[in-house]
Write an enzyme that holds these catalytic residues in place. Structure first.
Site, PDB file in Angstrom:
ATOM      1  N   LYS A  75       0.860  -1.193   0.000  1.00 57.76           N
ATOM      2  CA  LYS A  75       0.000   0.000   0.000  1.00 57.76           C
ATOM      3  C   LYS A  75       0.891   1.237   0.000  1.00 57.76           C
ATOM      4  O   LYS A  75       1.876   1.294   0.755  1.00 57.76           O
ATOM      5  CB  LYS A  75      -0.897  -0.027   1.251  1.00 57.76           C
ATOM      6  CG  LYS A  75      -1.901   1.120   1.332  1.00 57.76           C
ATOM      7  CD  LYS A  75      -2.795   0.979   2.564  1.00 57.76           C
ATOM      8  CE  LYS A  75      -3.882   2.042   2.614  1.00 57.76           C
ATOM      9  NZ  LYS A  75      -4.781   1.879   3.779  1.00 57.76           N
TER      10      LYS A  75
ATOM     11  N   SER B 224      -9.760   2.077   2.795  1.00 59.84           N
ATOM     12  CA  SER B 224      -8.860   2.765   1.904  1.00 59.84           C
ATOM     13  C   SER B 224      -7.856   1.855   1.185  1.00 59.84           C
ATOM     14  O   SER B 224      -7.256   2.281   0.204  1.00 59.84           O
ATOM     15  CB  SER B 224      -8.080   3.830   2.678  1.00 59.84           C
ATOM     16  OG  SER B 224      -7.276   3.233   3.669  1.00 59.84           O
TER      17      SER B 224
ATOM     18  N   SER C 286      -9.980  -0.014   7.177  1.00 61.12           N
ATOM     19  CA  SER C 286      -9.426   0.019   5.817  1.00 61.12           C
ATOM     20  C   SER C 286      -8.748  -1.252   5.328  1.00 61.12           C
ATOM     21  O   SER C 286      -8.351  -1.310   4.164  1.00 61.12           O
ATOM     22  CB  SER C 286      -8.444   1.178   5.685  1.00 61.12           C
ATOM     23  OG  SER C 286      -9.154   2.357   5.434  1.00 61.12           O
TER      24      SER C 286
HETATM   25  N1  GLN Z   1     -13.161   4.635   6.137  1.00 61.01           N
HETATM   26  C1  GLN Z   1     -12.520   5.115   7.320  1.00 61.01           C
HETATM   27  C2  GLN Z   1     -12.105   6.556   7.126  1.00 61.01           C
HETATM   28  O1  GLN Z   1     -12.374   7.079   6.112  1.00 61.01           O
HETATM   29  C3  GLN Z   1     -11.365   4.260   7.691  1.00 61.01           C
HETATM   30  C4  GLN Z   1     -10.148   4.555   6.935  1.00 61.01           C
HETATM   31  C5  GLN Z   1      -8.997   3.725   7.386  1.00 61.01           C
HETATM   32  O2  GLN Z   1      -9.144   2.752   8.108  1.00 61.01           O
HETATM   33  N2  GLN Z   1      -7.819   4.148   6.975  1.00 61.01           N
HETATM   34  O3  GLN Z   1     -11.552   7.165   7.968  1.00 61.01           O
END
Ligand code: GLN
Length: 494
Positions: free
Chosen positions: A78, A158, A182
């Site tokens: 990532k 994400s 995410s």
């Molecule tokens: N969807 C969540 C956010 O937008 C989690 C994102 C994440 O875990 N990096 O913050």
């Protein structure tokens, strides 16, 4: 040799050892799969040549008997992990031109174990999002499609590049990061497995910060065993991260049994939320039956502050993000925009306005607001208190059970563009994943079935701190009983 791309990490290890194929053939097959899948937009930066060189080196090490446990295994990283000499973007324009002179602890550990990275995978900008649509490098298209439809779907977020690349058989596994879901949500959307370990298991050193008290690295792969194999290479104490846990890393993969004799699994009643897909509700019950079949006892438990978790998360995470992102000012690294005749403040403003996308700006504004003098007590401090109550909920539940079983996300994947206009609808995706993030607990999504459109659905297992072993075992029990999710038909192949 394209069937090499459907092997599990465990099968790749066995095949390399038995000389059924070389690391060069294995990595070559994955590079070819990646080249044929560019339309999915999984990679921000490809490092295919470097991967082929490393594969050659891995073949020498395998022959000499000096190879690490993951020698020759093709993975993706990532693009939130700093990689020495390889552009690192966090999917943001603000880091334009940034080539880290250092390697993150997690990726260094994977390299030391012999894993070979094909490149840096797409994500939501600074990991803020649930659909990979906030990336400055464009959305990732999920390899998964609904039955009888060609509509492009989101891969989740994400870690959307990670979930898509693993599901599309471009890499055997990928690193992810999970701040509020995410890893788990994109894994569920793409029909693969993903684990976020206990907060502190994986070092955050070299991981671009979003919300430091929540950020945790983990892994996405197609099987539970593969998750264990990769995670045990990534985890471990690192004195450069003050929240890194100085605890031995168990050999999770070797300890897997799928036997849940003597385990009590709690079903938190507050996770029965409105709007849950009825098929998902049924799947949740089925999941409990599978765990019972594996020897577990199922118990009802309560996590009373569950409904407060989402608002708490969306105060704490932006607050920390607004502070972490203050470092991007155009002075030290990344993008610099200097308006003609402008001074220092003009440069800050122009750089940040040009460098951050709308979602990141929204989070910075929310975060700055909840931390400001007049509102700190009403929002940030209150959220910290509620967070403590959420932690206590879990502690109490874990006096009655060893693990929790819940759905991973309220629905399957949605079409690209369906939720971009409504941030709240997007945030609601995280309803089942943020509570365990706020409590720092190990949690995993495992594919369990499909929705009415044939889209993958995941079940989530949440464990006590440092008890990844039980989480993995219960996930394995589900994996063994759930109908297998077939590989997506490669419609994207060019
Ligand atoms: N969807 C969540 C956010 O937008 C989690 C994102 C994440 O875990 N990096 O913050």
């Amino acid at each position: 040799m394209s069937d090499l791309t459907s092997l599990s990490v465990a099968a790749m290890q066995a095949g390399l050892k038995a000389r059924h194929f070389s690391a060069t053939e294995l990595v070559g097959a994955h590079v070819a799969a990646a080249e044929a899948a560019r339309s999915l937009n999984c990679f921000i930066t490809e490092t295919f040549d470097q991967a082929m060189e490393q594969a050659l080196a891995a073949d020498h090490e395998l022959a000499a008997g000096t190879a690490g446990p993951l020698a020759g295994i093709p993975i993706g990283i990532k693009d939130l992990f700093a990689t020495r000499g390889v552009r690192t973007t966090a999917a943001s324009r603000i880091l334009d031109g940034f080539i880290p002179p250092y390697e993150s602890h997690v990726t260094a550990q994977l390299q030391a174990a012999g894993a070979i990275s094909l490149g840096k995978l797409n994500l939501d900008e600074f990991a803020m999002g649930s659909s990979n649509e906030t990336s400055a490098f464009g959305p990732v298209i999920s390899p998964v499609r609904a039955e009888g439809s060609e509509a492009p779907l989101v891969p989740g977020g994400s870690s959307g590049g990670s979930s898509a690349a693993v599901a599309a058989r471009i890499v055997a596994g990928a690193t992810g990061t999970d701040t509020g879901g995410s890893i788990r949500q994109p894994a569920a959307f793409c029909g693969i497995a993903g684990i976020k370990p206990t907060y502190g298991r994986c070092s955050r050193w070299g991981l671009i910060a979003f919300a430091s008290s929540l950020d945790q690295a983990g892994v996405l792969a197609r099987t539970v065993t593969d998750c264990a194999l990769l995670l045990e290479a990534m985890a471990g104490f690192d004195p450069r991260d003050s929240t890194s846990l100085d605890a031995p890393v168990p050999a999770w993969s070797a300890g897997l049994s799928g036997n849940l004799q003597g385990k009590r699994i709690g079903i938190p009643r507050e996770y029965q939320v409105e709007g849950m897909d009825p098929l998902l509700a049924r799947l949740w019950e089925e999941g409990a039956d599978w765990l019972r079949d594996a020897g577990a006892e199922i118990v009802d438990v309560s996590l009373p502050h569950t409904t407060q978790a989402l608002p708490t998360y969306y105060i704490v995470a932006p607050a920390e993000a607004s502070s972490n992102l203050a470092r991007y000012d155009g002075v030290r690294y990344g993008l610099r925009v200097v308006p003609e005749g402008g001074g220092l403040v003009d440069m800050y403003e122009a750089t940040r306005a040009a460098g951050f996308g709308p979602e990141v700006r929204r989070r910075i504004m929310i975060g700055t607001y909840v931390l400001s003098a007049g509102y700190y007590d009403a929002y940030y401090l209150k959220a910290q208190k509620v967070r403590a109550l959420i932690v206590r909920d879990f502690q109490q539940a874990f006096t009655a059970c060893d693990l929790l079983l819940t759905p991973t996300a309220p629905t399957g994947a949605f079409p690209i563009g369906a939720r971009t206009a409504d941030p709240i609808a997007m945030y609601l995706n995280d309803v089942f994943t943020v509570p365990s993030s706020l409590a720092g607990l190990p949690a995993m999504s495992v594919p369990a079935g499909t929705d009415a459109n044939g889209l993958p659905l995941g079940l989530q297992l949440i464990g006590r701190p440092l008890d990844e072993a039980s989480v993995l075992d219960a996930a394995l029990a589900v994996e063994r009983r759930a109908p297998p999710i077939p590989a997506p038909v490669p419609w994207w192949r060019s």
